[in-house]
Scaffold this motif. Structure first.
Motif, PDB file in Angstrom:
ATOM      1  N   ASN A   1     -23.414 -15.666  -7.356  1.00 14.39           N
ATOM      2  CA  ASN A   1     -23.867 -14.589  -8.224  1.00 14.39           C
ATOM      3  C   ASN A   1     -23.201 -13.262  -7.910  1.00 14.39           C
ATOM      4  OD1 ASN A   1     -25.696 -16.262  -9.585  1.00 14.39           O
ATOM      5  ND2 ASN A   1     -27.234 -15.970  -7.994  1.00 14.39           N
ATOM      6  N   GLU A   2     -22.750 -13.116  -6.684  1.00 16.04           N
ATOM      7  CA  GLU A   2     -22.197 -11.838  -6.270  1.00 16.04           C
ATOM      8  C   GLU A   2     -20.996 -12.063  -5.363  1.00 16.04           C
ATOM      9  OE1 GLU A   2     -24.153  -7.695  -4.816  1.00 16.04           O
ATOM     10  OE2 GLU A   2     -24.515  -9.381  -3.475  1.00 16.04           O
ATOM     11  N   VAL A   3     -19.945 -11.310  -5.594  1.00 13.23           N
ATOM     12  CA  VAL A   3     -18.769 -11.320  -4.728  1.00 13.23           C
ATOM     13  C   VAL A   3     -18.609  -9.925  -4.141  1.00 13.23           C
ATOM     14  CG1 VAL A   3     -16.261 -11.570  -4.604  1.00 13.23           C
ATOM     15  CG2 VAL A   3     -17.592 -13.124  -6.034  1.00 13.23           C
ATOM     16  N   ILE A   4     -18.498  -9.835  -2.825  1.00 16.06           N
ATOM     17  CA  ILE A   4     -18.314  -8.551  -2.155  1.00 16.06           C
ATOM     18  C   ILE A   4     -16.879  -8.476  -1.649  1.00 16.06           C
ATOM     19  CG2 ILE A   4     -19.031  -7.079  -0.236  1.00 16.06           C
ATOM     20  CD1 ILE A   4     -21.791  -8.384  -0.415  1.00 16.06           C
ATOM     21  N   ILE A   5     -16.154  -7.474  -2.067  1.00 15.21           N
ATOM     22  CA  ILE A   5     -14.770  -7.255  -1.641  1.00 15.21           C
ATOM     23  C   ILE A   5     -14.750  -6.032  -0.741  1.00 15.21           C
ATOM     24  CG2 ILE A   5     -12.403  -6.782  -2.386  1.00 15.21           C
ATOM     25  CD1 ILE A   5     -13.162  -8.026  -5.107  1.00 15.21           C
ATOM     26  N   ILE A   6     -14.298  -6.203   0.489  1.00 11.49           N
ATOM     27  CA  ILE A   6     -14.211  -5.088   1.429  1.00 11.49           C
ATOM     28  C   ILE A   6     -12.757  -4.676   1.538  1.00 11.49           C
ATOM     29  CG2 ILE A   6     -14.683  -4.322   3.792  1.00 11.49           C
ATOM     30  CD1 ILE A   6     -16.814  -6.513   3.938  1.00 11.49           C
ATOM     31  N   CYS A   7     -12.467  -3.394   1.319  1.00 12.19           N
ATOM     32  CA  CYS A   7     -11.073  -2.960   1.265  1.00 12.19           C
ATOM     33  C   CYS A   7     -10.961  -1.486   1.616  1.00 12.19           C
ATOM     34  CB  CYS A   7     -10.499  -3.200  -0.142  1.00 12.19           C
ATOM     35  SG  CYS A   7     -11.330  -2.236  -1.420  1.00 12.19           S
ATOM     36  N   SER A   8      -9.725  -1.043   1.792  1.00  6.87           N
ATOM     37  CA  SER A   8      -9.472   0.382   1.958  1.00  6.87           C
ATOM     38  C   SER A   8      -9.873   1.117   0.681  1.00  6.87           C
ATOM     39  CB  SER A   8      -7.994   0.632   2.241  1.00  6.87           C
ATOM     40  OG  SER A   8      -7.602   0.019   3.444  1.00  6.87           O
ATOM     41  N   ALA A   9     -10.283   2.366   0.823  1.00  6.36           N
ATOM     42  CA  ALA A   9     -10.737   3.143  -0.332  1.00  6.36           C
ATOM     43  C   ALA A   9      -9.660   3.231  -1.399  1.00  6.36           C
ATOM     44  CB  ALA A   9     -11.160   4.538   0.119  1.00  6.36           C
ATOM     45  N   VAL A 132      14.114  -5.579   7.901  1.00  4.41           N
ATOM     46  CA  VAL A 132      15.398  -5.067   7.409  1.00  4.41           C
ATOM     47  C   VAL A 132      15.961  -4.026   8.370  1.00  4.41           C
ATOM     48  CG1 VAL A 132      16.583  -3.888   5.514  1.00  4.41           C
ATOM     49  CG2 VAL A 132      14.726  -5.491   5.016  1.00  4.41           C
ATOM     50  N   ALA A 133      15.119  -3.074   8.755  1.00  6.02           N
ATOM     51  CA  ALA A 133      15.570  -1.999   9.637  1.00  6.02           C
ATOM     52  C   ALA A 133      14.374  -1.415  10.380  1.00  6.02           C
ATOM     53  CB  ALA A 133      16.272  -0.912   8.824  1.00  6.02           C
ATOM     54  N   ASP A 134      14.659  -0.623  11.423  1.00  2.83           N
ATOM     55  CA  ASP A 134      13.602   0.097  12.124  1.00  2.83           C
ATOM     56  C   ASP A 134      13.122   1.254  11.259  1.00  2.83           C
ATOM     57  OD1 ASP A 134      13.684  -1.491  14.392  1.00  2.83           O
ATOM     58  OD2 ASP A 134      15.248  -0.285  15.330  1.00  2.83           O
ATOM     59  N   ARG A 135      11.815   1.466  11.218  1.00  4.86           N
ATOM     60  CA  ARG A 135      11.263   2.574  10.437  1.00  4.86           C
ATOM     61  C   ARG A 135      10.033   3.118  11.136  1.00  4.86           C
ATOM     62  NH1 ARG A 135       6.567   1.088   8.352  1.00  4.86           N
ATOM     63  NH2 ARG A 135       6.174  -1.102   7.833  1.00  4.86           N
ATOM     64  N   THR A 136       9.700   4.358  10.817  1.00  7.01           N
ATOM     65  CA  THR A 136       8.500   4.986  11.358  1.00  7.01           C
ATOM     66  C   THR A 136       7.260   4.404  10.685  1.00  7.01           C
ATOM     67  OG1 THR A 136       9.722   7.031  11.741  1.00  7.01           O
ATOM     68  CG2 THR A 136       7.332   7.181  11.729  1.00  7.01           C
ATOM     69  N   LEU A 137       6.185   4.273  11.412  1.00  6.24           N
ATOM     70  CA  LEU A 137       4.930   3.764  10.857  1.00  6.24           C
ATOM     71  C   LEU A 137       4.424   4.681   9.743  1.00  6.24           C
ATOM     72  CD1 LEU A 137       3.010   2.840  14.137  1.00  6.24           C
ATOM     73  CD2 LEU A 137       4.317   1.317  12.662  1.00  6.24           C
ATOM     74  N   GLY A 138       3.748   4.100   8.768  1.00 12.91           N
ATOM     75  CA  GLY A 138       3.151   4.878   7.689  1.00 12.91           C
ATOM     76  C   GLY A 138       1.712   5.241   7.997  1.00 12.91           C
ATOM     77  N   GLU A 139       1.145   6.115   7.167  1.00 10.45           N
ATOM     78  CA  GLU A 139      -0.227   6.560   7.396  1.00 10.45           C
ATOM     79  C   GLU A 139      -1.215   5.394   7.409  1.00 10.45           C
ATOM     80  OE1 GLU A 139       0.834   8.363   3.939  1.00 10.45           O
ATOM     81  OE2 GLU A 139       2.366   8.914   5.385  1.00 10.45           O
ATOM     82  N   SER A 140      -1.043   4.475   6.479  1.00 16.09           N
ATOM     83  CA  SER A 140      -1.979   3.358   6.387  1.00 16.09           C
ATOM     84  C   SER A 140      -1.943   2.504   7.646  1.00 16.09           C
ATOM     85  CB  SER A 140      -1.645   2.499   5.159  1.00 16.09           C
ATOM     86  OG  SER A 140      -2.518   1.398   5.064  1.00 16.09           O
ATOM     87  N   GLU A 141      -0.745   2.246   8.174  1.00 13.86           N
ATOM     88  CA  GLU A 141      -0.619   1.439   9.390  1.00 13.86           C
ATOM     89  C   GLU A 141      -1.257   2.143  10.578  1.00 13.86           C
ATOM     90  OE1 GLU A 141       3.593  -0.900   8.719  1.00 13.86           O
ATOM     91  OE2 GLU A 141       3.632   1.288   8.864  1.00 13.86           O
ATOM     92  N   VAL A 142      -1.009   3.438  10.693  1.00 21.27           N
ATOM     93  CA  VAL A 142      -1.581   4.206  11.805  1.00 21.27           C
ATOM     94  C   VAL A 142      -3.101   4.176  11.739  1.00 21.27           C
ATOM     95  CG1 VAL A 142      -1.860   6.534  12.754  1.00 21.27           C
ATOM     96  CG2 VAL A 142       0.416   5.684  12.169  1.00 21.27           C
ATOM     97  N   ARG A 183      -2.335   6.401   1.279  1.00 24.35           N
ATOM     98  CA  ARG A 183      -2.149   6.426  -0.173  1.00 24.35           C
ATOM     99  C   ARG A 183      -1.845   5.026  -0.697  1.00 24.35           C
ATOM    100  NH1 ARG A 183       2.605  10.642  -0.233  1.00 24.35           N
ATOM    101  NH2 ARG A 183       3.069   9.343   1.582  1.00 24.35           N
ATOM    102  N   ALA A 184      -2.326   4.761  -1.869  1.00 27.75           N
ATOM    103  CA  ALA A 184      -2.032   3.470  -2.490  1.00 27.75           C
ATOM    104  C   ALA A 184      -0.565   3.415  -2.908  1.00 27.75           C
ATOM    105  CB  ALA A 184      -2.921   3.276  -3.725  1.00 27.75           C
ATOM    106  N   PRO A 185       0.036   2.207  -2.931  1.00 27.18           N
ATOM    107  CA  PRO A 185       1.406   2.087  -3.437  1.00 27.18           C
ATOM    108  C   PRO A 185       1.485   2.586  -4.873  1.00 27.18           C
ATOM    109  CG  PRO A 185       0.688   0.053  -2.379  1.00 27.18           C
ATOM    110  CD  PRO A 185      -0.520   0.919  -2.490  1.00 27.18           C
ATOM    111  N   ARG A 186       2.540   3.281  -5.198  1.00 25.46           N
ATOM    112  CA  ARG A 186       2.681   3.802  -6.559  1.00 25.46           C
ATOM    113  C   ARG A 186       2.946   2.662  -7.530  1.00 25.46           C
ATOM    114  NH1 ARG A 186       6.629   8.893  -6.762  1.00 25.46           N
ATOM    115  NH2 ARG A 186       5.729   8.909  -8.859  1.00 25.46           N
ATOM    116  N   ASP A 187       2.342   2.747  -8.709  1.00 26.03           N
ATOM    117  CA  ASP A 187       2.562   1.765  -9.772  1.00 26.03           C
ATOM    118  C   ASP A 187       2.302   0.337  -9.291  1.00 26.03           C
ATOM    119  OD1 ASP A 187       3.398   3.882 -11.430  1.00 26.03           O
ATOM    120  OD2 ASP A 187       5.419   3.761 -10.612  1.00 26.03           O
ATOM    121  N   PHE A 188       1.189   0.132  -8.601  1.00 26.90           N
ATOM    122  CA  PHE A 188       0.867  -1.200  -8.096  1.00 26.90           C
ATOM    123  C   PHE A 188       0.700  -2.193  -9.241  1.00 26.90           C
ATOM    124  CE2 PHE A 188      -2.430  -4.384  -7.326  1.00 26.90           C
ATOM    125  CZ  PHE A 188      -1.829  -5.109  -6.297  1.00 26.90           C
TER     126      PHE A 188
END
Length: 364
Positions: A1-9, A132-142, A183-188
């Motif tokens: 009857n109910e589905v609960i989805i837990i996610c980032s805002a 592919v290459a080394d990159r700095t962590l993003g806000e979401s990962e941190v 931030r959410a990916p643009r144009d998801f």
């Protein structure tokens, strides 16, 4: 009857959108974090690590190197990284949770649903190789990783910082990223992969039995609602399909499609070669043959060899479920998998394999 989805805002709007396309309504409830995470103003040296600390690295090699450095200072260490089998990851997490090990050294795998009594999360680096290459962590990962600090009900407060041994810019980067909202990916757009019906329909309409050609049609000509959906990344599936069309052509189109979806580690040549050999044997004789790892690997093999064999066990059992009577050896494979899990855990605790100990004694 109910589905609960837990996610980032920031994921909520995309999920609401997809549910709306299905004619479903949902209620969004937001929750504030119960525990505060404070930034440590100074880097922490390995010699200053304490019970309940988690050190984060982003490669298996760095995790094992840090384990050795920390263990040499007298701390029992638990280890978690992506290539470990789920059973070993669970055991390592339990050792840390129960206080059997003082320090946890892990990749960002600790951000994926593990609740552990971590007081301080310390980044050994703010740079990650993304394939592919080394990159700095993003806000979401941190945020995802730092959020493991300060488990509610165990610690009054959580802390996040960097190791003194990290790159000079690490603390500055952490200070910049931690206050930023993810931030959410643009144009998801939701990725869509083909199922059996797609494959059969395209094949029958085009009178085409090559799986690679059918997948290319799906990728290039499928008409989607472009505002909401996109064709999934099918490059690995396409690569496997084109080889299966050559080496296992006698299998039906649906059988080759099942093989193309298998959890193959395409970065490991030995697993890829074994996979094609099994599928070729299946096409030619109706049986996959004997699994190589039963005779070549045991719980005293090198760590990387045991990890490789465990991935092969997983692949073999996955295929056996889908092709009854073709693979077999299930009891032997499960028994080996259990033995390898024990062997990996023993090595992660710092116990060397018996073969290596004997070799060193002989040299002395």
């Amino acid at each position: 009857n109910e589905v609960i989805i837990i996610c980032s805002a920031y994921a909520a709007p995309a999920i609401e959108n997809l549910l709306g396309l299905c004619g479903e309504r949902c209620t969004v409830r937001s929750f504030e974090r119960m525990q505060h995470v404070a930034l440590l103003s100074q880097p922490v040296a390995i010699s200053q690590l304490k019970l309940g600390d988690a050190v984060v690295a982003f490669s298996r090699r760095d995790v094992l190197m840090l384990r050795d450095q920390i263990a040499s200072s007298g701390h029992p260490v638990s280890v978690i990284y992506g290539a470990l089998p789920p059973e070993v990851r669970r055991r390592e997490a339990e050792r840390f949770a129960q206080g059997e090990s003082h320090i946890l050294v892990a990749t960002d795998a600790i951000g994926m649903g593990l609740n552990l009594p971590i007081r301080r999360v310390l980044f050994s680096t703010m740079v990650k190789f993304d394939g592919v290459a080394d990159r700095t962590l993003g806000e979401s990962e941190v945020h995802q990783i730092a959020g493991r600090a300060g488990r509610y009900g165990i610690h009054e407060e959580g802390f996040v910082g960097v190791l003194k041994e990290a790159e000079p810019t690490a603390l500055r980067l952490l200070k910049e990223l931690l206050p930023k909202a993810p931030r959410a990916p643009r144009d998801f757009k939701a990725p869509v992969a083909p199922n059996g019906w797609h494959i059969d329909t395209i094949a029958s309409r085009l009178n085409e039995q090559r799986l690679g050609a059918v997948l290319k049609v799906f990728m290039q000509q499928l008409k989607l609602d472009d505002a909401h959906f996109a064709v999934a990344d099918l490059e690995q599936m396409l690569t496997l399909a084109e080889q299966l069309d050559l080496s296992a052509a006698k299998l039906t189109l649906r059988e080759r499609f099942i093989y193309a979806q298998a959890p193959v580690d395409t970065r490991t040549d030995t697993q890829l070669q074994a996979y094609f050999e099994w599928s070729s044997n299946h096409a030619r004789t109706g049986r996959a043959g004997a699994p190589w790892f039963l005779d070549e690997v045991d719980s005293h093999s090198r760590l990387d060899r045991m990890e490789q064999a465990l991935r092969a066990c997983t692949l073999w059992l996955w295929l056996d479920l889908r092709f009854p009577g073709v693979y077999g050896y299930v009891d032997d494979v499960i028994e080996l998998r259990t033995s390898l899990n024990d062997g990996i855990e023993r090595q992660l605790k710092g116990h060397r394999p018996l073969a290596m100990v004997r070799h060193q004694r002989a040299r002395r």
